[in-house]
Design a protein around this motif. Structure first.
Motif, PDB file in Angstrom:
ATOM      1  N   UNK A  50       0.821  -1.212   0.000  1.00  0.00           N
ATOM      2  CA  UNK A  50       0.000   0.000   0.000  1.00  0.00           C
ATOM      3  C   UNK A  50       0.851   1.256   0.000  1.00  0.00           C
ATOM      4  N   UNK A  51       0.362   2.277  -0.677  1.00  0.00           N
ATOM      5  CA  UNK A  51       0.973   3.594  -0.636  1.00  0.00           C
ATOM      6  C   UNK A  51       0.371   4.328   0.553  1.00  0.00           C
ATOM      7  N   UNK A  73       4.501  -2.470   6.096  1.00  0.00           N
ATOM      8  CA  UNK A  73       3.792  -3.454   6.926  1.00  0.00           C
ATOM      9  C   UNK A  73       2.634  -4.091   6.172  1.00  0.00           C
ATOM     10  N   UNK A  74       2.307  -3.552   4.991  1.00  0.00           N
ATOM     11  CA  UNK A  74       1.185  -4.079   4.204  1.00  0.00           C
ATOM     12  C   UNK A  74       1.633  -5.021   3.089  1.00  0.00           C
ATOM     13  N   UNK A  75       2.893  -5.469   3.121  1.00  0.00           N
ATOM     14  CA  UNK A  75       3.362  -6.403   2.089  1.00  0.00           C
ATOM     15  C   UNK A  75       2.381  -7.569   2.019  1.00  0.00           C
ATOM     16  N   UNK A  76       1.859  -7.799   0.818  1.00  0.00           N
ATOM     17  CA  UNK A  76       0.836  -8.811   0.621  1.00  0.00           C
ATOM     18  C   UNK A  76       1.212  -9.658  -0.595  1.00  0.00           C
ATOM     19  N   UNK A  77       1.230 -10.966  -0.412  1.00  0.00           N
ATOM     20  CA  UNK A  77       1.484 -11.883  -1.518  1.00  0.00           C
ATOM     21  C   UNK A  77       0.150 -12.241  -2.163  1.00  0.00           C
ATOM     22  N   UNK A  78       0.104 -12.264  -3.492  1.00  0.00           N
ATOM     23  CA  UNK A  78      -1.145 -12.547  -4.210  1.00  0.00           C
ATOM     24  C   UNK A  78      -1.195 -13.927  -4.865  1.00  0.00           C
ATOM     25  N   UNK A  79      -0.070 -14.660  -4.889  1.00  0.00           N
ATOM     26  CA  UNK A  79      -0.076 -15.924  -5.623  1.00  0.00           C
ATOM     27  C   UNK A  79      -0.177 -17.151  -4.715  1.00  0.00           C
ATOM     28  N   UNK A  80      -0.159 -16.961  -3.415  1.00  0.00           N
ATOM     29  CA  UNK A  80      -0.270 -18.086  -2.484  1.00  0.00           C
ATOM     30  C   UNK A  80      -1.533 -17.933  -1.639  1.00  0.00           C
ATOM     31  N   UNK A  81      -1.922 -19.037  -0.993  1.00  0.00           N
ATOM     32  CA  UNK A  81      -3.054 -19.000  -0.068  1.00  0.00           C
ATOM     33  C   UNK A  81      -2.684 -19.772   1.196  1.00  0.00           C
ATOM     34  N   UNK A  82      -3.504 -19.598   2.214  1.00  0.00           N
ATOM     35  CA  UNK A  82      -3.353 -20.374   3.444  1.00  0.00           C
ATOM     36  C   UNK A  82      -2.042 -20.158   4.159  1.00  0.00           C
ATOM     37  N   UNK A  86       0.821 -16.901   4.508  1.00  0.00           N
ATOM     38  CA  UNK A  86       1.185 -16.310   5.791  1.00  0.00           C
ATOM     39  C   UNK A  86       2.670 -16.436   6.088  1.00  0.00           C
ATOM     40  N   UNK A  87       3.242 -17.593   5.766  1.00  0.00           N
ATOM     41  CA  UNK A  87       4.676 -17.801   6.003  1.00  0.00           C
ATOM     42  C   UNK A  87       5.518 -16.868   5.131  1.00  0.00           C
ATOM     43  N   UNK A  88       5.169 -16.745   3.850  1.00  0.00           N
ATOM     44  CA  UNK A  88       5.940 -15.876   2.972  1.00  0.00           C
ATOM     45  C   UNK A  88       5.827 -14.421   3.418  1.00  0.00           C
ATOM     46  N   UNK A  89       4.621 -13.956   3.692  1.00  0.00           N
ATOM     47  CA  UNK A  89       4.442 -12.566   4.123  1.00  0.00           C
ATOM     48  C   UNK A  89       5.194 -12.296   5.424  1.00  0.00           C
ATOM     49  N   UNK A  90       5.142 -13.237   6.361  1.00  0.00           N
ATOM     50  CA  UNK A  90       5.883 -13.092   7.608  1.00  0.00           C
ATOM     51  C   UNK A  90       7.382 -13.026   7.369  1.00  0.00           C
ATOM     52  N   UNK A 101       9.068  -4.285  11.347  1.00  0.00           N
ATOM     53  CA  UNK A 101       8.855  -3.844  12.727  1.00  0.00           C
ATOM     54  C   UNK A 101       9.739  -2.631  13.035  1.00  0.00           C
ATOM     55  N   UNK A 102      10.906  -2.591  12.451  1.00  0.00           N
ATOM     56  CA  UNK A 102      11.834  -1.483  12.669  1.00  0.00           C
ATOM     57  C   UNK A 102      11.709  -0.405  11.593  1.00  0.00           C
ATOM     58  N   UNK A 103      11.427  -0.820  10.362  1.00  0.00           N
ATOM     59  CA  UNK A 103      11.345   0.107   9.225  1.00  0.00           C
ATOM     60  C   UNK A 103       9.972  -0.044   8.576  1.00  0.00           C
ATOM     61  N   UNK A 104       8.976   0.596   9.162  1.00  0.00           N
ATOM     62  CA  UNK A 104       7.584   0.436   8.715  1.00  0.00           C
ATOM     63  C   UNK A 104       7.309   1.076   7.357  1.00  0.00           C
ATOM     64  N   UNK A 105       8.151   2.019   6.942  1.00  0.00           N
ATOM     65  CA  UNK A 105       7.919   2.690   5.665  1.00  0.00           C
ATOM     66  C   UNK A 105       9.192   2.707   4.824  1.00  0.00           C
ATOM     67  N   UNK A 106       8.987   2.852   3.532  1.00  0.00           N
ATOM     68  CA  UNK A 106      10.057   3.124   2.569  1.00  0.00           C
ATOM     69  C   UNK A 106       9.648   4.384   1.823  1.00  0.00           C
ATOM     70  N   UNK A 107      10.636   5.144   1.336  1.00  0.00           N
ATOM     71  CA  UNK A 107      10.314   6.402   0.657  1.00  0.00           C
ATOM     72  C   UNK A 107      11.008   6.490  -0.693  1.00  0.00           C
TER      73      UNK A 107
END
Length: 188
Positions: A50-51, A73-82, A86-90, A101-107
């Motif tokens: 997300x922007x 913190x909104x990194x979301x994978x679209x090609x996996x489920x279940x 969750x493991x990949x996003x984590x 957790x330390x770097x919540x944003x990129x600019x």
């Protein structure tokens, strides 16, 4: 006559000032997107981030600036489920990758902009990921209320070395390529 000349001069000064004044157009974050594509020897994954906020700056119709913040913190994978999703996003949010957790944003902050063609600009910008800033260069196409670009980012320049063959030569078919692709669609 003297008053008429003074009024005309004042009008020219006001109109000149108006024509060179920059106009900032805020990005509509609900209609804009950052899509990512990362490849490895045995496949690929894709998703969205997300922007958080952003804006493009114009003088007249000419692009002269831009700044954007991505909510990592909104990194979301679209090609996996279940569980795999969750493991990949984590893992992507962990210290192995983006340390959200330390770097919540990129600019991304535009530094230089050159006209390349009708509605197309070449931009060199400072990209900051995990507190590390490096220049990136890309072409961006701007229309009345939108802008689009696609460019590659070398993750190792941002201390993201996990699975990189550049750092772990014996990793074999578990290697993750150093560059990932970002496709950005902005609406303002």
């Amino acid at each position: 006559m003297k008053n008429l000349k003074s009024i005309a001069l004042a009008l020219v000064v006001v109109l000149s000032t108006l024509s060179v004044t920059a106009q900032t157009k805020k990005v509509d974050t609900s209609k804009s997107s950052i899509k990512w594509l990362a490849k490895k020897v045995t496949g690929q994954h894709n998703g969205i981030i997300n922007i958080k906020d952003g804006a493009l700056v114009f003088k007249g119709k000419k692009l002269v600036g831009g700044t954007f913040t991505a909510d990592m913190t909104t990194i979301n994978d679209l090609d996996l489920t279940g569980d795999y999703k969750g493991k990949l996003e984590g893992h992507l949010k962990s210290e192995d990758f983006f340390s959200t957790a330390k770097f919540a944003t990129s600019t991304l902050v535009f530094k230089t902009i050159g006209a390349k063609g009708k509605d197309v600009y070449t931009v060199t910008a400072d990209l900051t990921i995990k507190g590390i800033t490096n220049p990136v260069t890309f072409d961006i196409t701007v229309t009345d209320n939108s802008a689009t670009t696609k460019f590659m980012v070398n993750r190792t320049k941002y201390d993201i070395k996990y699975g990189s063959k550049s750092f772990f030569e014996s990793i074999g078919d578990k290697a993750i390529y150093d560059e990932f692709e970002l496709t950005v669609n902005l609406t303002f």
